[in-house]
Every structure is written in C-alpha cells, then in structure tokens.
Design an enzyme around this catalytic site. Structure first.
Site, PDB file in Angstrom:
ATOM      1  N   ARG A  29      22.369   9.860-118.608  1.00 19.80           N
ATOM      2  CA  ARG A  29      22.563  11.490-118.406  1.00 19.80           C
ATOM      3  C   ARG A  29      23.493  12.086-117.605  1.00 19.80           C
ATOM      4  O   ARG A  29      23.865  11.260-116.497  1.00 19.80           O
ATOM      5  CB  ARG A  29      21.052  11.992-117.781  1.00 19.80           C
ATOM      6  CG  ARG A  29      20.062  11.618-118.845  1.00 19.80           C
ATOM      7  CD  ARG A  29      18.820  12.019-118.059  1.00 19.80           C
ATOM      8  NE  ARG A  29      17.603  11.590-118.756  1.00 19.80           N
ATOM      9  CZ  ARG A  29      16.904  12.135-119.651  1.00 19.80           C
ATOM     10  NH1 ARG A  29      17.141  13.394-120.063  1.00 19.80           N
ATOM     11  NH2 ARG A  29      15.663  11.536-120.142  1.00 19.80           N
ATOM     12  N   ARG A  32      14.044  19.810-109.697  1.00 17.76           N
ATOM     13  CA  ARG A  32      15.133  20.503-109.244  1.00 17.76           C
ATOM     14  C   ARG A  32      14.516  21.803-108.908  1.00 17.76           C
ATOM     15  O   ARG A  32      13.492  21.901-109.525  1.00 17.76           O
ATOM     16  CB  ARG A  32      16.328  20.548-110.227  1.00 17.76           C
ATOM     17  CG  ARG A  32      15.799  21.167-111.579  1.00 17.76           C
ATOM     18  CD  ARG A  32      16.795  20.991-112.386  1.00 17.76           C
ATOM     19  NE  ARG A  32      16.323  21.531-113.733  1.00 17.76           N
ATOM     20  CZ  ARG A  32      16.886  21.516-114.967  1.00 17.76           C
ATOM     21  NH1 ARG A  32      18.097  20.764-115.024  1.00 17.76           N
ATOM     22  NH2 ARG A  32      16.732  21.902-116.085  1.00 17.76           N
ATOM     23  N   MET A  80      26.269  19.255-121.178  1.00 18.80           N
ATOM     24  CA  MET A  80      26.820  17.922-121.379  1.00 18.80           C
ATOM     25  C   MET A  80      25.926  16.891-121.942  1.00 18.80           C
ATOM     26  O   MET A  80      24.930  16.989-122.572  1.00 18.80           O
ATOM     27  CB  MET A  80      27.178  17.393-119.985  1.00 18.80           C
ATOM     28  CG  MET A  80      28.290  18.151-119.523  1.00 18.80           C
ATOM     29  SD  MET A  80      28.703  17.777-117.778  1.00 18.80           S
ATOM     30  CE  MET A  80      27.482  18.280-116.765  1.00 18.80           C
ATOM     31  N   GLY A  83      22.016  21.388-120.890  1.00 19.46           N
ATOM     32  CA  GLY A  83      22.605  21.149-122.232  1.00 19.46           C
ATOM     33  C   GLY A  83      23.861  21.449-122.493  1.00 19.46           C
ATOM     34  O   GLY A  83      24.241  21.223-123.595  1.00 19.46           O
ATOM     35  N   CYS A 108      33.728  53.273-100.194  1.00 22.72           N
ATOM     36  CA  CYS A 108      33.054  53.638-101.279  1.00 22.72           C
ATOM     37  C   CYS A 108      33.862  53.460-102.457  1.00 22.72           C
ATOM     38  O   CYS A 108      34.737  52.577-102.331  1.00 22.72           O
ATOM     39  CB  CYS A 108      33.419  55.152-100.937  1.00 22.72           C
ATOM     40  SG  CYS A 108      34.926  55.875-100.984  1.00 22.72           S
ATOM     41  N   LYS A 166      20.890  16.329-110.034  1.00 29.99           N
ATOM     42  CA  LYS A 166      19.650  15.512-110.653  1.00 29.99           C
ATOM     43  C   LYS A 166      19.632  14.098-109.863  1.00 29.99           C
ATOM     44  O   LYS A 166      18.661  13.808-109.551  1.00 29.99           O
ATOM     45  CB  LYS A 166      20.019  15.126-112.111  1.00 29.99           C
ATOM     46  CG  LYS A 166      19.189  14.650-112.905  1.00 29.99           C
ATOM     47  CD  LYS A 166      19.556  14.078-114.208  1.00 29.99           C
ATOM     48  CE  LYS A 166      18.644  13.589-115.093  1.00 29.99           C
ATOM     49  NZ  LYS A 166      17.849  14.655-115.861  1.00 29.99           N
ATOM     50  N   TYR A 188      29.710  50.542 -92.775  1.00 30.97           N
ATOM     51  CA  TYR A 188      28.862  50.534 -93.920  1.00 30.97           C
ATOM     52  C   TYR A 188      29.221  50.323 -95.095  1.00 30.97           C
ATOM     53  O   TYR A 188      30.556  50.329 -95.472  1.00 30.97           O
ATOM     54  CB  TYR A 188      28.109  52.023 -94.010  1.00 30.97           C
ATOM     55  CG  TYR A 188      29.109  53.026 -94.153  1.00 30.97           C
ATOM     56  CD1 TYR A 188      29.412  53.462 -95.517  1.00 30.97           C
ATOM     57  CD2 TYR A 188      29.663  53.986 -93.214  1.00 30.97           C
ATOM     58  CE1 TYR A 188      30.185  54.569 -95.735  1.00 30.97           C
ATOM     59  CE2 TYR A 188      30.638  54.676 -93.248  1.00 30.97           C
ATOM     60  CZ  TYR A 188      30.963  55.190 -94.735  1.00 30.97           C
ATOM     61  OH  TYR A 188      31.830  56.030 -94.970  1.00 30.97           O
ATOM     62  N   SER A 233      37.261  55.493 -94.808  1.00 36.40           N
ATOM     63  CA  SER A 233      36.430  55.095 -96.004  1.00 36.40           C
ATOM     64  C   SER A 233      37.545  54.622 -96.942  1.00 36.40           C
ATOM     65  O   SER A 233      38.217  55.252 -97.383  1.00 36.40           O
ATOM     66  CB  SER A 233      35.669  56.214 -96.512  1.00 36.40           C
ATOM     67  OG  SER A 233      34.925  55.635 -97.638  1.00 36.40           O
ATOM     68  N   HIS A 236      16.014  26.119-124.708  1.00 33.30           N
ATOM     69  CA  HIS A 236      17.397  26.438-124.093  1.00 33.30           C
ATOM     70  C   HIS A 236      17.613  28.090-123.963  1.00 33.30           C
ATOM     71  O   HIS A 236      17.951  28.590-123.136  1.00 33.30           O
ATOM     72  CB  HIS A 236      18.286  25.831-125.025  1.00 33.30           C
ATOM     73  CG  HIS A 236      19.887  26.366-125.007  1.00 33.30           C
ATOM     74  ND1 HIS A 236      20.353  27.339-125.507  1.00 33.30           N
ATOM     75  CD2 HIS A 236      20.672  25.838-124.059  1.00 33.30           C
ATOM     76  CE1 HIS A 236      21.590  27.556-125.202  1.00 33.30           C
ATOM     77  NE2 HIS A 236      22.046  26.713-124.049  1.00 33.30           N
TER      78      HIS A 236
END
Lengths: 912, 912
Positions: free
Chosen positions: A100, A368, A111, A109, A866, A28, A886, A799, A486
């Site tokens: 804030r 934000r 804090m 919400g 895997c 913020k 992979y 694998s 909220h």
C-alpha cells in the site's frame, strides 16, 4: 558515510520507526510503527515494513531503486516471516502481503494498492490447507489477478486502454459477470470455490490476451511489481490532480507499506471495519464505526455494500436493523473500545482506525488522525480542552480555518424547508445546504461550472477519478456508500455539502435520469440538498446564512481570542453590517467605504446628487451639489459610528474614479441635464471628459481630493459633525479618517491641512474641546511602501489595501486577469490567484517594507489591513508575522480571522 | 555664542568675503568681494557692503530684521564713507548708494533695485556743487523718486494698483510725458536742469496724492526702505514664478548689496556698459560687449536705447555706425581688456561684467559667470581645455545637458530659406529656428499654447512679467533691446529661438498688428524666425534637424566619452534609426520594439497579418497567420542587426495588449472578416472579447507569450534565423531577447524553454555551433524589482522600463494623468512630472532594489535602462550612481546621455 536506512520493520511489539517519522515513512507507516512499537500501545498490528519516501523520490528521478534496496526488503521480509510464522512463497504455510501507499499527508484512494501478494499456483494449495477454505483462497486469488493486472501490468506500465470498456479491469469484470449470468447468480457471494478457481484461469487467459503478458506466478515478482506500481501511482493523473487541489508538494513522495495480510473474509467469525474514536460528523465523544462480516477492508471503503454499525450509536436509517459488532462479537468489541481509549490518550486526537477480525482475532490495520467536518472539529477541540486531553494552544490548531467556513455555510432556510417534503433521504456526509442543476458525470460538473452554472453531481458512487468534478459541484449526491465511502471522506475534508448512501434513488447514466420514488429528474433540473440531515428536495429552495447562536463555536472563538495578538475589525458600509460584525466578534471597522451609500437600495437620491456634483463644471456648481449631498453622507457615517460605539471606525474618503458614477441610462441623463440646466450634448461632453484609458490608475482617491478639495472638505465635515453629534448624545464615537490611493507625503499634507481646518471649525461649532479621531492613509500604491517613512510623519495610521497593491505590484488589472491568470495557475507559473491569498514573496515584501519604513519615523503608527486578504487564513498569519495591529475583513470572515490570528501565535510559539 | 556676521564690507582693495561665499552673500556680493579683495584682482569696485541671505531668511519669517543689523549696517557704511571720502547724508559731499538684490543664482531682473539712495533736499545742493552738474543731479533725483515710489512705497508695501495705468510708475511717466509735450521735447535728454527740478516737485506731489504718503527726505529712511524692498521682492510674483521655472528653492533667499553709486551719466566722459569675456552667442574667444555714453547701467539692460559696440568685433547691423569704446576711450578700453584677461584667468570661465565710466574713471560694478547658449558653451569648453585654462573634467561640467539640445535643435531648412526673402532682421539672441502664430501678449502666448497652438511672442521689448509667456512660445521676437536685453538673456538661458532689437518692425498692441515694411500681420498669422541669423520670414518655413557634422560638438562628446563609465545605446525600431543613432554615438540598441513594424508607412501588410493572427480563434488559425507574418518580422530585425553590426541589439518581444491592433475602420474590418471567412458579427464578438478595463495592466507582454506560446516561438525564430543568416554573411550580429512585463521567475522560465528549443532548432537548421545571444527581461513591474534575485537566476540581462515602472509604482496611468498631475506640480505635491525625470526617491528606490537583488544571484547580470528617462540628464546620473551598465534613449538624446554620463563621473570624483 553510512547508507541511509531505506526499510523500516514493524510488528511483534517492536518497530524501527515511530509516529514522528511521518515525512520519511508517510502517515500510515509512521502510525503502524507507533501502534506496533510504542510501549503504551503495542497493538496487534500484522507485521510488515515500510519503504521510505526517500526511495520514492529516488525512484521518480530515473525509475530505478537505490542500490541495496532489494537486500533490505529481503531482510525485512525475513523478520516479518519470523514474527508471523509463515514464509513468503512457502508452499506449505505461505505468507501473503499487502502493498500500500502512504504519503506524508493522507490522499485517500489516490494511489494504488495490491492485496494478497504471494498467491501463486505453488502457494495456493498450502493456503487452502492452512485456511481450510478453498473458496476464500480462490476469491483472494481472483482479487489479486484483477488488482495486479489493472494496477501493475496496465496502469504502472503506462498502457492506455482505448476507452473505459477496454481496460483490463472492465474486461475481467465482464468475465466474472458472464460466469455469474451463466450460473444464474445475482451476488458475488454465490460464486462457489470451483467457480472461482475456473474464474482465475479465465482471468489469467484474458490478461494474457489483452495485455500480451503472463500474470506472474513468482511471489517476489509480484511483490516488486506492487512496490513499483505504488511508486508510479504517485505521479498518476488522479494523485497529481488531488495534490494540486490540496496543495501537496510533488517532491514529498509516498512511502510503500508491505504488510502481512490478515483476512476479514475468512468466514462468519471474520470481519473488517472502520471506526472513528469520536463522531466525525458532529464531534460527539462517542465511538462511531461500521463493519462488514466476512469481507475485505476495501469493501467497506469502496461503499459497495452498506456496512453495519459497530454499536447502537453508529446506527443510521439504512442499517438500523443490522446487528452491531457490540452484539455480534462482544469480546472483540470490548477489546476495540479499549484500543480506542488508549489511542486517543496516546495521540490526543480523534483517530480513524481500520481493523480486521480474522477468525475471531482482532488486528489493527491502520490508525491515523481522523478527518472531520468543521462543526465536529470545533466541538472536539472544545471538548478535549475540557477533558484536559489537549491544551488551548493545541485546540486552536485543531480547526482548519476553512472548516469554520462550514459552520458559517449557507443552510436551507428552515421556513422554506418546512413547506417541502423530501424526495429522498441518505447519510449526511457533508455540511450545509446547496441547490443546483443535476449532472451525472464529473466532466460535466467541471464543464457546467465553468459556464457559471451551479451543479449537483449525482453518482451511484464516486471514485478518485471524480475529485475535480466534486470540487466543481455545489454538492454531491450518491446512491451508495456509507459515511466512510470515498464521496463522504472527500466531501467532509472539503466541507462540501454531500449526501451518500441515498438508496431510495436510482440513476440511469445512459438516459441521464435520476429516478426517485415520486419523480424522475432529467439532467439540468434543479434539486436542493440538506447535507446536515441527508435530505434531498425537488427544485430550488431558498438558502440562509448559518448565523444562529452557536455556543460551542463561541467558546472556541473565545479560546482563540485569549491567544491571538492581532485585532480583528470588519469591513462594513452600513449600520446593519456593523451590527452583524459585532455579533461575529469584530472590534471596530477597518474599512467603511463612503461610496457604498451610492449603490444599492435607498441610494437613488444621494446618487443623483453625487452625479450632479460630478457633472458640475465649476466650483460653485460643485459646492452647491456637495451641500445637498452633505446630510446623506453625515447620516450614514454617524449611524455606523453609533452602531460601533466605543470602537474605531476607519472611514475611507471617496475612492473610485468619478466616471464610475456617471449614469448610462437615458432617462437618468435627461434628469441630470435638466437639474443642471445644461443640454444633453453638454452633459455627454462633460461625461466623456471623465473617461479614462486605465481608470484604476487614473483620477481617483486622494487625486480627487487634491484637485477638488471641496469634496474632501464635505466628507471630513460629515465625519466630524457626525462624531460631534454622537458626543453630545453621550456616546463614544471614534472615527479614523483614511485617505486612499496615496503615494506621496505631500498628498497627505495637502489633505491634512483640510482636516485640521475642518476639525477646528467643528470643535468651535459644537463647543467641544476634542473629538477623538485619527488621520491616516491607505497603503495601496507600491510607491507608498517605499516612501512609508515619509508618509508616517503625517499619518497616524496605515491600512494596507492589498487588493490594489496586488493590482499595481503585479501590474494585474483585476477585471482583466481572466485572460491569463487561469493559464498561469494551470501552468504552475503562479501557485494561486494572488487576489485570493496574499503573494507573500512579492506583494508581502512590499507590505513588510511599508511597515518597517513607517515604524522607523512613527513608533505609534497603527497598522492594519483591509480588503479581502484580511479574512484569508494564510494572509492573516502573514499579517501577524509582520506585526500589524489588526486585520479587517467582511463580517462572515471574522471567525476565520480570529482563528487564523490565534493559530499564528501558536505556530510562532511552537517554532521558538 | 558669537553673533553671526550679517554684513560684509568690500572696497579699497579689501573685502570681508570672497567668491566661495555665494550661498551667504549671493553671486553678486561674493563676486564683488572677490573682485575688490582678491590679491590677483583688486579691481576698482565702488566700495559697499553685502547683507547676507541669512538675514533675508530671517526677514521672510516675520518681516523683521535680526537684532544688531542696524548697527552693523551703520558700521559698514562708515567704512564705505572712509574709502570713498564722502558721507551719507552729508550736505556738502554726500554719498549716494545703490541697493540691489543678489541671490545665490542669478535671477536677472526678477527682484528690485533702488539707485541714487541718499539724495534729499539737503544733499542735492552739495552734490550739485561736487558734480558741477545740476541737470545730472535732478535727473538722478527724479529717477530715485520714480524707482522708490514704485518699488518701495507701492510694491514692497503691497499696494495693488487697480490696473496698469493706475500704478505710480505709469502715473509719474505720464507727468513726465506731459512736461515733454508741453515743452515740445521728443527725448528725455532734452529736458533741462530746470525742467527736471520742477519735475521732481511734481513727482513728489503726485506720489503723495496717489500713495497718500510723502516721499521720504531722510537718507537712512530711504536706505532701509530700499533694503526692505529687495528682501520683499524675493517673494514677489515674478521672482516666485521664475524660481519655479528654474527650480531655485524658495529657502535660499537673496542678499542685499549696498554700494556707493558711480555715475555713467555725468556727461560725455561718462559711460556705462556690459561685456562678456567671450562671445556668449557662439563661444569665440573674443571680447564682446556694448556700452552707452552718458547713461546709467539700467539703460543698457532695459534695452531702451540700442547700445554701441565696445569694439569692432561686437558690431551688429544695428550699431555698425556707432563709435566703439575702443575708439572713443582707448585708454579705458585697454584697461578693460586687461581686466577681462585677469578675470578669465582668475575665474577660469567666461565672465559677464558690468562697468561704469564716471568722468573718465573706470569702475567694475559686477562680474559673474556669463550665460551662454549651447553652441557657445560647447565651444568655450573645448577651447578652454586647449588653452589649458581648465581640465577635461571641468570642461564636461561647463555644458548643461539641456544646452546640447540647442545644438540639436531644429533649424529652418536651408533649401526653403534660400527661396525666401527676410521681411525683417534683428539680433540673433536665441538659437535654432521656429515658426508659429503671432501673439502680442504673454498671457495670450500661454493661452494659445495650452490650446496646442505654436506661437511666436512678438513684443516691443520683454520684461520679467513676460517669462511664462516666453516659456510657452516657440520663439520670441522683440523690436527693441540688445544682446543683453531681458529677452535675449532669458532666451539664451533656455536655448529658445529669439530675435531682439528688430528695429524694422513696429507693433500696434491695440489693434494687434505687427507692421513690417513689406506687410502687416494680424494676430494668428504665421511667421518663421531664424534665431541663428536674426532673420524673420513670412509664413511657415519647413524645419530640419541640426544633425550636420559638427566638429566641435564631436570633440566635446569625445571628451565626455573618455570620462564616462556608462554605455550609451539607442532606442531604435528601424535600420534607419539605427544608422542615425550610430552617427550620434550609440553603441548598440537598448530597445527594439517588435510592434513598431505594425505602425507607420509600409506597415499595411504586416499589420493586416498581425490582425489576422489576433482575431484567430484557434491555435491552427493563429499559427497559419504567424507563418505568414514571420518573413516580415525576420526582415525587420535582421536589417536592424545588420545596421548595428557588432553591437548588441535588445529586441523586445510583442508588448502591447492585442486589442490595440484591432482596426476601427469599417473597410478594414470587412477585409479581415473576409480573409478569416467569418461574419462581421463574429469578428466584432472576437474583437470585443479582447477589450479590457485597464489594458495597461491586462493581457500583454509576457502574458501573451505564456498564453500563446506560438507567438513567442515565431518571434524568437525570426531573431535567431535573422542572426544566423547574418553570421553566414560573415557579419557579427548580437541579439538580446527581451521578455516584457515580467513579474515572476516562472514566466521567464516558461519563455526560456521556448527560447532554448528554438535556439537548438536554428543551430541545427543553419549548421551553426553558436549564435551569440542573451536572454533577459525588462524590469517594469514593481514586483519584478522585489523578486529580482529570482529573475536574475534565469535572465542574463535586465533592462529597466522606467515608464511602466513609474506608471505602476505611482499608480499613474500615463494617458490619464492630465486630470491631476498638472495640479500636483502647481501645488508642489510633486516637484515635476515623474515621466519627465525619474522619481529617484520612490521609483528610483525600486530600481535600486532590483539591481541589488539581481546582482545578488547573478554577478554577470547586464543592466540597462530603456525608455525616455535614459536620455534625461538627472536620470542618467542616477543610472550611473546605481551602477547600471548602460542607458538607452532616442537617437537625438544620445549626446545628452553621453554628456550626462560623463558629468556623473566628474561629480562623483568631486565628492570624493
């Protein structure tokens, strides 16, 4: 050494900080600085300053502020006063400020906030004079007393009310309700200036009575009280619980933003609102927001009044009739639209903005990066690349792998839904569909879910105390609140099915009843939610996977594929799974488990034959049973290779301990005894002989292959003959034979001898010169990682079976961890269940060792993973980092693996 | 490149090779060269030559000789002819040669030998003329035919007779027996020259009839046949089986020694014998040997005739009346005594020598390091150091750790033995005492032993085919043979209880009867053997450990202690074990298992309380039970620390899964339910909840301590209060608290918090300032080795639990490996059971990692090993190499650990 800067000023077109300082100023604070100070923006931000997160950390270690903070705050306050032309505590022209929180990562919400700080008996008259609005000033004052007494005097001081009702906030609400009742008012708005003035006196008396302390009448005392409360709230119960769920480190701390107040509740030319630069629900490039005339910002967020749409696009069924901001204040709206496009251009991402209109003047309170659900994230990413706003690399990072899950989330089967009439309708705040039993409190949601029940949490509205219950529930339904309430914010962040603002329903908490126009539901009754459309249904509706063709998703995943280095295969045991996986983008099978064919439907006969083989007591008996079993095994493998034509199919030979297949049912035992012409007693004796103390570390995998080479022989013949037959049909089968549970080179040599023998035999039988086929091993035994250099002299591929590697590396039997792993996670001994996300430090190091050792002796070694970690985003990133070829995962996880693999590349590039 | 030398000549005071070339020439060949050629020796060795082991290896890969071998053999043969003055195949003065095997390591009787090679129709008359002994020549000829047809024509050619009786040797024996019967002879010696000549003709006819081939009449053909047979016998069944037991690599190969024949059977001035430069049965520095007049060497070794003693010292009950060599041929004996002392001085070790006296001339046929039993090895090592023949370092290497086992072997309880009268007496060929059920064949011994029975193998005499049966038996009893017979050599090598030459007994194989003067035993009846005295008893006599004070052993182990670096502790769970271990030389306890007190005698009450604690369902119930349990736990630990006063005692907190302690007996369940005031059903439900699929990887060790901190608390309190009380008594307790099953640092932190809390509490309670105590962890989870750097930040010591580390590192459940590990060992997939000797490559690498990582962050980290590998010689050497501080093992293994630790140092020095 120079003192570290602790306080960062912003306002009046200038700012000490900027967006890059999020770790120090919080999200913020950094964005306020950016909005206020960056040359491309310089938006009308009410001036203020940010106290850094470093101060928070200092404060947490001893509840004291660093030396010099007070002076710095006073200096910054002076700058604010200069810009805004008001003075803090000045009886004539008083400055009010908000205090804030603002952490590095948004924790909506979680804090505390204190508004209207600076209102005292001395400054009230001056503000009344300046605002010409006595009612507004006393309303602000009663809000300050309520918030301050709750947040600073009670919570931050650590006073624990005996129960909910004895908390100061509840008691003050009671005072207010009494006054409204006495005067016959229904709404707060009916309270007159005089009422409010009286209320403030009563509030202060109540505060003194309950908390044994005076409400402070000194603005500086109020300010420091607010700052302390915000810092203290970092370690509040809600915040700690939220951080645990979101994986936010405790050490980050929060910044504190002190900002001059602007008021949306100054009258009809004032308003407050929240908007998204694009639609966070579906990603459309349309301005989307809500506002309330004559209201403070928290009125919108708290969902107490249902807000109006800012434009036609933002209209919903609930607020269709409300006047849009565009209509009501066209000039302001135009300004806002301009800010919207400047912000998006500047931040190159969708922004979530808060604004306030004070007496016809627009202020930007916050911006934000906006939260969005999965479909929206994908759409925005694809659109912004098209719009040349962002690069493909950036786009790939814009979607959280878990958000993709939402796109693949179950939805209500449309056929089932067609036959039903919705019993209620609300705002579609979280994606997908879900059914469950109704519960009315977060605590019940947690409790019922622990008992294995699927629940829907039904609330008037949710608040931060409810997060754990929301987590535990299948879905959330609220009667009140908008898309920015909220409940909506949290559910969207998690991709959880959620409907908010469902005004047609009514909840009686006391009786535990959900009342809808057509039916009253009791606790425990089933309802079904369509989170995509906001519809509520009676009972359990059948669900289906959201596998429908999705053009935008495919475009996005195509982008991922163009970036990623890792291959993505699937774990599939049937031709059907193989086909589904191809649709999801798999390029081959990383794990085909031969034992699958003995489970599930159609397995009766092969399972019977397998059991016959297992119970056989001699080589001759066993070979006879294997001969009967052969055609079933061959068919299954062959058809799967056909479905995967051209792509590799890794076939794991029989893995589980044989005892797992021995029947427990009496009739099956009888049939088996009859077939083998042995007595029941003899059958039970043979079955008993197979029993093991720790079957996970017993006679399984390659150990079966070594002691019963005829079993290996049958399986390899099935694979190679299946491949040979497909070759004869002109197809391109590509089997890879995988030996499980290997820990020593000689095990592999033993099995490879069999492989070579059968290979030669099959070539001859089919008159072929070659069958493309690799011979390799699963790496799932810790010792295998250590001696991988020797294994790689025999194996053509590895694998990693990280499930078993985790079991044996940790010594955690997956079936038995229920007794202690939950305690481990809750006590912070382990950050999470290592079967969910690969333990990179321990088990990952074994994997790394295995790869390094393996490639030492075999440069061409093909390496994959895997098992379930192959579809978990962080684990996939790990696989990329350790240079696997992979990953392989279940069909539904393939999109996640493709995205995570692409993100791994981008993150790597970013680091360089 | 020059051709590799394939043939090494020796004789006439010269030799191409020497003792250092054992790998190339085999032990026998190298020693013949050394004896013949070394300037300090130049003993009268019959000239000959050695074909190298490299030729054997070449031969095994394709059954062909390397180019040029034939020429080299002919050249060497020429040198032999020159030295001895006879010519191979010369009708007038023919040279006869022996063809014998000779591997790098002695494999007595396991490979083939052909004697008298060179006798043909042409050379017979010449030899008769030269020897003036027609009977001797035909006797030699019939022996050649017998051996050659058996070894070369039948065995090496791979002809498999249908049964024992159809083998050529048996058939020829039949021919000979028929002749003896016809003439009414009892002994072979009664056969006259004419009889033998006829017998040779009959033999050759029989050979042709049975094997469809002529016996070769060409000396060179005989020679190459013999050489080929020796090479072939390297891969004969007996040799392969012996190598597997002894751990001799197949790749070593054997050399072939071709040596001119000398004859001990030339008449009464000829003889042959075997001697040891010191007594191999007890180590005394006395010349010890046996001989036979007018006999070939194999007559002694085969044990067919009981030989006479070479001197008074060598007399036994069996041959007390025979004339000693010293008396019969004093000059020769003196010469032999001179050779004995020269050989010992030269080789600095006890030698096993073979000699032949041909017409009054002494020849040395062989010398090699003599096998000895454990007591003898220890005594010789100690004596030779005193005699300044060898250094302490050398002495330490002279005793095989497994030989120490013999010194600690059970013996018959002397009290029990006193009450019994021996039913038979033989030669004490293998140490210790043993009882078991009588079996009459090696195959039965193996079979019965597999069924878990203890057996005594009773045979007329043993041969190399019997080795596996001898291995399986508790002890071996033979009716024939001397101290150098096959049975005696093999048993002595293994340290197995053995009595040979027990002439008072008679065996009827057909009826499976052992006939003694006083009683006839059937198969399966029990007898007891005293291998130290050669006495056989009826029935089962009670055994005892040979723990009596042993001065020489203690001197030897003292020597070891002066050399070794590793500390040696013991695994002990009781004060009694601790005391015993101190006697064996332990310096502390490396593993005290708290759970021990719940097993065995005196455990009724504590076990009941433990069960009560386990079945408790609430913290309160559990704490109440723990409180009752506390005094028992404290007492056990305290008294053990008292016994180990001054030395460290590592106490492992509760390790096994709780379910292990839940009773199965109904009455105990009832008592428990009553005590807890719960129903049977409830009790069973709670017990069922504790059940696990893979308990080895379940809720155990530190996992119990984390979920039930009260259990840890009680145990640590017991340890520290026990120590505090001892301190108050003026003693020096030194506990080390060990947390088991740890895989993650936070587990340790969690438990250390408890430790610190209780530590402070106990100091306060007892008014103490300090209790010497370490806090550490067992390392037994693979992950622990990986994250050992983090663990060592918390732990003050590591103790490797290599049993569990082997279980989880291999994924081998120790309880379940019976299904596959035997196959693994027999197929050569694993060299041995990794629970017996530490798998250094895999699990050892994990240990190495753990140590390196641990010392990285904690230089003072104390590191040891507990568990059975700590008393296994090779594993101890490994522990030394990886720089552990100590090993810990069961009391009886301590001497082995001390020796192995010293050997590790000496081996290290030797390498440098």
């Amino acid at each position: 050494m120079a003192k570290k800067k602790m306080v960062y000023f912003f306002g009046g077109g200038k700012a000490d900080g900027n967006e890059s300082m999020k770790n120090l100023l919080g999200g913020k604070g950094a964005n306020l600085a950016e909005m206020a100070g960056h040359k491309d923006l310089r938006l009308p931000v009410p001036p203020g300053f940010t106290i850094t997160t470093e101060v928070c950390t200092h404060y947490q270690n001893g509840k004291k502020y660093p030396a010099g903070l007070e002076e710095d705050v006073i200096t910054a306050l002076g700058k604010v006063e200069a810009v805004i032309g008001k003075k803090f505590g000045d009886p004539k022209n008083p400055l009010l400020v908000s205090v804030r929180s603002g952490a590095r990562k948004s924790m909506p919400g979680m804090m505390e906030t204190v508004l209207n700080v600076g209102l005292t008996e001395k400054t009230i008259p001056g503000l009344i004079k300046a605002s010409k609005n006595e009612r507004f000033v006393y309303d602000a004052y009663r809000r300050l007393i309520m918030m301050y007494s709750d947040v600073v005097m009670e919570k931050a001081a650590g006073i624990e009310p005996k129960d909910d009702e004895s908390g100061i906030r509840k008691q003050l609400e009671g005072v207010m309700a009494a006054m409204k009742k006495k005067n016959g008012y229904k709404n707060d708005t009916e309270l007159k200036a005089e009422d409010l003035r009286k209320l403030c006196s009563e509030f202060k008396a109540k505060v003194k009575q309950v908390l044994k302390k005076e409400f402070p009448d000194d603005p500086m005392k109020q300010l420091w009280g607010g700052i302390g409360a915000v810092f203290a709230s970092w370690n509040g119960k809600r915040a700690v619980s939220y951080r645990k769920i979101e994986g936010i480190p405790d050490a980050w701390g929060t910044a504190v933003n002190v900002q001059s107040m602007v008021f949306g509740n100054m009258g009809s030319s004032s308003a407050t609102g929240v908007a998204f630069t694009r639609n966070p629900g579906n990603g459309e490039n349309k301005f989307y927001g809500e506002y309330l005339v004559n209201a403070q910002g928290e009125d919108v967020v708290a969902g107490i009044r249902t807000p109006a749409p800012i434009n036609d696009y933002s209209k919903s069924d609930q607020n269709r009739k409300d006047k849009t901001l565009e209509k009501l204040m066209p000039k302001i709206y135009k300004e806002l639209v301009d800010f919207r496009s400047r912000l998006e251009k500047h931040y190159r991402d969708m922004q979530d903005i808060e604004f306030t209109i004070e007496n016809g003047k627009l202020y930007m309170l916050q911006c934000r990066v906006g939260k969005r659900n999965g479909p929206a994230a994908v759409r925005m990413a694809v659109d912004m690349v098209r719009e040349k706003l962002i690069t493909r690399d950036m786009a790939v990072l814009r979607v959280n792998p878990s958000q993709l899950d939402e796109l693949l989330h179950p939805i209500i089967d449309p056929k089932a839904e067609k036959t039903q009439k919705a019993i209620a309708k609300g705002l579609p705040a979280g994606p997908g569909g879900a059914f469950g039993q109704i519960v009315f409190s977060a605590a019940d949601a947690v409790k019922w879910a622990k008992e294995g029940k699927k629940v829907i949490l039904v609330r008037e509205e949710t608040n931060p105390e409810d997060v754990e219950g929301m987590r535990a529930a299948q879905a959330v339904l609220t009667a009140r609140g908008g898309m920015t309430s909220h409940a909506a914010l949290v559910a969207r962040g998690w991709g959880k099915c959620c409907i908010v603002g469902c005004s047609g329903i009514h909840i009686e908490y006391g009786k535990k009843l959900l009342v809808t126009p057509s039916k009253t539901f009791k606790e425990g009754e089933f309802i079904t939610l369509n989170g995509n459309k906001g519809l509520v249904y009676d009972g359990k509706l059948s669900m289906m996977d959201a596998t429908e063709e999705n053009k935008i998703l495919n475009d996005f995943l195509g982008m991922c594929d163009s970036i990623k280095r890792l291959g993505v295969r699937t774990n599939a045991d049937t031709p059907e799974d193989a086909k589904k996986a191809l649709q999801f983008g798999a390029k081959g099978i990383g794990l085909f488990r031969t034992e699958h064919m003995f489970y599930g439907k159609g397995s009766e006969q092969p399972l019977f034959l397998l059991r016959k083989m297992i119970i056989s007591n001699s080589l001759a008996e066993r070979e006879a049973a294997l001969k009967q079993l052969f055609p079933y095994v061959k068919k299954d493998i062959k058809e799967t290779m056909r479905a995967m034509n051209g792509y590799p199919v890794v076939i794991r030979l029989l893995d589980p301990p044989l005892h797992e297949f021995v029947p427990r049912e009496k009739d099956k035992l009888t049939a088996l005894a009859k077939e083998l012409r042995i007595s029941h007693v003899e059958l039970e004796k043979r079955a008993e002989n197979l029993h093991e103390s720790n079957p996970m570390m017993g006679h399984r995998g390659v150990r079966l292959g070594v002691t019963y080479p005829e079993i290996t022989r049958m399986q390899i013949r099935a694979i190679l003959e299946g491949a040979a037959e497909l070759l004869k049909e002109g197809l391109k089968p590509y089997p890879e034979v995988m030996i499980p549970v290997v820990g020593e080179k000689h095990e592999l040599l033993d099995q490879r001898n069999i492989f070579k023998e059968i290979y030669a035999e099959v070539l001859k039988k089919f008159g072929l010169k070659k069958i493309k086929c690799l011979f390799g091993t699963m790496i799932e035994i810790p010792r295998a990682c250590i001696v991988a250099d020797e294994l790689a002299e025999v194996a053509e591929f590895f694998s990693f079976g990280t499930n078993d590697l985790t079991q044996m590396g940790f010594g955690f039997s997956r079936d038995d961890i229920g007794g202690f792993v939950p305690d481990y996670v809750s006590k912070g001994i382990l950050p999470e269940d290592p079967f969910q996300s690969l333990d990179q430090k321990g088990i990952g190091e074994l994997v790394r060792l295995g790869i390094t050792n393996g490639r030492k002796t075999n440069k061409n070694l093909e390496i994959g993973i895997c098992g379930e970690h192959g579809g978990e985003a962080r684990s996939v990133e790990f696989c990329h980092k350790v240079k696997m070829d992979y990953v392989s995962c279940s069909p539904f996880r393939i999109p996640i693996a493709r995205l995570a693999a692409a993100q791994a590349v981008v993150k790597e590039r970013t680091k360089k």
